[in-house]
Structures are given as C-alpha cells and as structure tokens.
Design an enzyme around this catalytic site. Structure first.
Site, PDB file in Angstrom:
ATOM      1  N   ASP A   1      -1.691  -2.167  -1.662  1.00 10.09           N
ATOM      2  CA  ASP A   1      -2.216  -3.505  -1.402  1.00 10.09           C
ATOM      3  C   ASP A   1      -3.734  -3.570  -1.233  1.00 10.09           C
ATOM      4  O   ASP A   1      -4.306  -2.866  -0.385  1.00 10.09           O
ATOM      5  CB  ASP A   1      -1.598  -4.079  -0.122  1.00 10.09           C
ATOM      6  CG  ASP A   1      -0.107  -4.281  -0.230  1.00 10.09           C
ATOM      7  OD1 ASP A   1       0.501  -3.776  -1.184  1.00 10.09           O
ATOM      8  OD2 ASP A   1       0.462  -4.947   0.655  1.00 10.09           O
TER       9      ASP A   1
ATOM     10  N   GLU B   1       5.346 -12.470   1.295  1.00  3.23           N
ATOM     11  CA  GLU B   1       4.451 -11.421   1.776  1.00  3.23           C
ATOM     12  C   GLU B   1       2.989 -11.787   1.551  1.00  3.23           C
ATOM     13  O   GLU B   1       2.651 -12.686   0.785  1.00  3.23           O
ATOM     14  CB  GLU B   1       4.760 -10.110   1.055  1.00  3.23           C
ATOM     15  CG  GLU B   1       6.157  -9.580   1.327  1.00  3.23           C
ATOM     16  CD  GLU B   1       6.336  -8.169   0.793  1.00  3.23           C
ATOM     17  OE1 GLU B   1       6.566  -7.276   1.627  1.00  3.23           O
ATOM     18  OE2 GLU B   1       6.238  -7.959  -0.426  1.00  3.23           O
TER      19      GLU B   1
END
Length: 529
Positions: A70, A244
């Site tokens: 990420d 998310e």
C-alpha cells in the site's frame, strides 16, 4: 486481516515468497519461474541489469528491494513530497510484517530512497499497517509546530486478530519517527475490520477528521489534538467488499462547483465491477458524508490499481491547488500478489502506477466525475520522441517501432467501424500482445495474449462505456515492463493492468475490425528517469 478478495489479506499483507506461489504461469506459453532463494537481495537488480534481463520498470516507482504494497498518502515537507509506503525487508524469508519506508520527490517522477522511517517490531504491537501522515503546523498535538504525525493501524500485542489506531511522530521533517507509547489513540470497539485511518484537517471547524475502514462502513471521527478521537458518524455501502483505505477530500470543478469526494479501495468483481478505487461525489458537513448517487464511480477500471491515495497538488511555493489533485495506486492485486518475475530477475516485488493529476469534470448529464492524466512532470524526462503523424489502417499494420517502455498517444477517427486499437508489446510472430482500444460500445484493455499473473483466466479484459456514434476516441497509453495504463478520452476512464510480456516482445501494431480508421497525431515518447 480479512481481505476484499476472499483470501486472508493478513497472510499476504507483507508478502511471502515462501507462502503463496512465486511462480509465473502464462496462458499457455510460459513456464513456471523458480521460487526466490531466501536471503535474495537487491544485488539481483545489478546482476539482471548487467545482463539486460530486467523487469524493473523504466519510469514507474518500484521498491528498491524485497516487497512493497500500500502507498501512503504523500505529504509536502520542505519543498518536496514525502512518500511513505508499506515495506517488508523480510519478504524473501517468508516473514510477514511491514514498516514505513520513505522516498522523496519534487516532480513525482524521480524518487530518492530515504530508507525506513518507521521500523516494525520496535514495540509490542509489531508491524505498521496503513495509515496517514499529516504536518501539524499548529502544534495541536504538542510535539512542536511542523511535527509530522502519523496515525497508523497496528495490532495490539503484535497479533493479527485485532486492529486499532496508534500514533507516531517525527520532529526531523518526517525522516524518522518515534512511537507515542504502546497504547492506541483509538482502541477497537470490538469489530473485525477497523483500519486504514485517513486524517485530514477540517479548517472550517478547526479540528482533525479521520475516515476509517470498518467493513462496509467508513467511520468518521473528530479530534482536536490527534491523540483523542470521538466517533461522529459513518457512510455505509455494501456489495463491494470491505471498504479499505478510505480517502476524503474537497475539490473544485472548472465551473466553480465544489464537491467533497469519498473514496475507498473495494472489490466489486463479484458483481462485474472493478477491484480498484471506488468513489462518490457529494457533500461533507464535518461529521457525515452525503453522496450525490448511491452507486460509486471508479477511478480505474483495470485489474491492478489498488490501495490508491490522493494528495494535494502544490506549486513550487507550496500553495495548494483547489481545482486539481494527485493520485497514485499499487499496481497489483491481492488475488495474485506474489506472482511476478521481478522477484528472480531483480530481487523485488512492488510497483506503483504513474502519479496522475485528477480534476473534477461535469458530464453531459449534469453529474460530476474525476478525470485523470499522467503527471506533467513526465514531460521533463522524455528521452526520445517518434512522431508517426497520421496513419491509415484497414486490418493490422505493424509499425516500424520497437520498444519495451514508452507512451503512445493517438486519436482514432472513422466513419464505419466495429473496433480498433493497438497491439502493445507484440511478439515477433504476432501471437503474443496486449490489446487496447474500442469495440462496439466499450473501450477495453486485454492482457489475455501475453504473460500475466491472473492464472484463473477470469480477469483478462477490462471494459468502460463508449459511444461508437462519436466516430472518434483519444487514447493515451503508458507501457512499461510490467504494466499498461490506458487513458481514454482525456482521462474520463482509465484502465491499469499488470502484465509480464517476454522481453523480446517489443513490437507495436495498429488494428481495425470491420472497417478502416485513421490514427491521427500518433506520437511515441520514451522516458529516462
């Protein structure tokens, strides 16, 4: 931690070359690549570069070694962007757990590695997951004016069964961080999904706001000092998995309309939707977000643009643009996160998209959407330009150009046509290639005929709406060693997909189906970064 793909995201979060298959299987033409040896390092990069057999991207950000996933929202500090990302130095040994590694950049194209800024396993809470950094110019947290404060998800006690929010701070310009104790600043109220805090400054109300991923809800929290948080409300949407990596920002359209945008990384594959960055335009009153429409729009329609972040566009003086913003995403997918030849050739697994500039545009039906274009900083890195002018095609025309990493722009025009586009990274025999273009009423990016990580075969071609009556379409396509990003009609739609063409597949062809077309102003640019 539970993942949006149905597999355990926690088991993959740091990546494990020894866990899931580190073998690349093609659609019938490639053989399995051997698993990386424990202890492999970035030395592989030098070896592969010397031999020329490198899959490292030419102009996309890649992790120096081991693993990244990420991106964390870049922040502006001392005249440059500080880009943090999740990094696992123990990837090759199969040990999970990520730290925050830092790279800095002024043009969002060329990055300088600064090493690990917030290490893992320095407290009983183990590794650091996703979160966000802010510059506390007003010293609201008491660490000093200009301190960089990170709110990040960790698992209390270093386990995997609980998620809470913790605080780290930096007083050296974001280069290194200190933990603010081992207790969470926002404890888990007893839910499974409670992660990925995105913190922004609400200047209208002189407080901080946090957006937090809570399964099918994005929760909103307030704080005066970044240390104590109060629940304020939430936005709920089901059917696209866990919401998310939430994102929240305000942006102004060219006509002066101001919208708030709520974004999330989500998995809509089960209902025929993307597995990328979903967003809603609407309004935000400091506690609640009200969407203009119930269904989300998507910032990318390919298979591999996940954990996307947007961040402020600033000029050299640091002034923030109201009408534009930047965005970037991780070019991978949790369904096949460990499947890449870069492990063996170059000693790493982790590539990002190019940074995009996003703007708020008004559609013909009066709604608003986010349009994307590659960051303008790429222009300063052009090393070669090939101007092909106008090319008339009826069938397939192989161009007198070969390349592995480049950008191609063209505008197709026709009077009667079923489909048209480009064959990218075409093999010498013409049997392998990536197809990008339009067909009947949709634009598409198809990776089926080249090596790629989707061994299921289910996620090979992505689609976006297209009106064939227009008789024209603009395409801007960024090709690199392991990715293709296609921008359609000034970035109204974007498709990003991970691909692994053989390095000898360097051809480029134009094609039409059911008629002829003119590929106008066809220009190829190569970049050196």
């Amino acid at each position: 931690m539970p993942g949006t793909s149905g597999i355990s995201r926690r088991s993959l979060f740091a990546g494990s070359a020894a866990g899931t298959a580190a073998a690349l299987l093609s659609t019938g033409t490639a053989t399995a690549a051997p698993k990386p040896k424990p202890g492999a390092t970035a030395k592989n990069k030098a070896n592969s570069a010397a031999s020329g057999a490198s899959y490292r991207a030419a102009y996309h950000f890649t992790v120096p070694d081991q693993w990244k996933n990420d991106p964390q929202r870049p922040v502006w500090i001392d005249g440059e962007y500080h880009y943090y990302y999740l990094y696992n130095a123990d990837y090759f040994t199969g040990v999970v757990g990520t730290a925050w590694r830092l790279a800095t950049t002024k043009d969002l194209v060329s990055f300088t590695d600064r090493g690990v800024a917030a290490p893992k396993n320095t407290t009983s809470n183990g590794d650091l997951w996703s979160g966000s950094a802010v510059v506390d110019t007003g010293d609201t947290a008491g660490f000093g004016a200009g301190a960089v404060v990170v709110i990040v998800t960790m698992s209390p006690g270093g386990g995997t069964d609980s998620q809470a929010q913790f605080l780290y701070y930096s007083t050296d310009g974001g280069l290194t961080f200190t933990n603010y104790g081992t207790a969470p600043v926002l404890p888990n109220p007893g839910v499974a999904d409670f992660r990925d805090p995105k913190v922004i400054r609400d200047e209208d109300r002189s407080r901080w706001v946090m957006a937090l991923a809570e399964n099918d809800k994005v929760g909103f929290y307030h704080s005066d000092d970044l240390k104590s948080w109060t629940y304020a409300g939430g936005f709920v949407h089901d059917g696209i998995g866990v919401l998310e990596c939430p994102d929240l920002f305000r942006i102004t359209a060219g006509d002066g309309t101001v919208k708030w945008v709520l974004g999330v990384s989500a998995n809509g594959k089960s209902s025929g939707l993307p597995n990328t960055y979903a967003y809603w335009t609407g309004s935000f009153d400091g506690s609640a977000f009200t969407a203009d429409a119930s269904a989300p729009q998507w910032l990318d329609h390919g298979w591999d643009w996940y954990a996307g972040v947007t961040f402020e566009k600033r000029d050299a003086s640091g002034a923030v643009a109201a009408a534009a913003r930047y965005a970037m995403g991780w070019v991978n997918n949790w369904d096949y996160a460990d499947t890449t030849p870069t492990i063996d050739c170059d000693g790493f697994n982790g590539t990002d998209s190019v940074v995009r500039e996003i703007t708020l545009e008004k559609a013909s039906d009066g709604t608003y959407y986010l349009a994307s274009q590659p960051v303008a900083g790429l222009d300063a890195h052009v090393s070669r330009t090939v101007d092909l002018g106008d090319v008339t095609v009826d069938g397939t025309k192989v161009l007198d150009y070969t390349g592995i990493s480049y950008e191609v722009t063209t505008e197709l025009t026709w009077s009667q046509l079923t489909g048209a586009g480009l064959q990218l990274r075409r093999s010498p025999s013409g049997g392998r290639h990536i197809d990008a273009g339009v067909y009947t009423d949709y634009a598409f990016l198809n990776r089926r005929n080249t090596v790629n990580a989707d061994t299921s075969g289910n996620y090979q071609e992505s689609h976006t709406p297209f009106d064939p009556s227009a008789g024209t379409v603009k395409l801007r396509i960024l090709v690199d060693r392991t990715s293709v990003e296609m921008f359609v009609d000034d970035g109204r739609y974007v498709h990003t997909s991970q691909v692994f063409p053989y390095l000898l597949d360097t051809g480029l062809a134009l094609f039409t189906i059911g008629g002829s077309a003119v590929f106008r102003n066809t220009v190829i640019r190569e970049f050196t970064v």
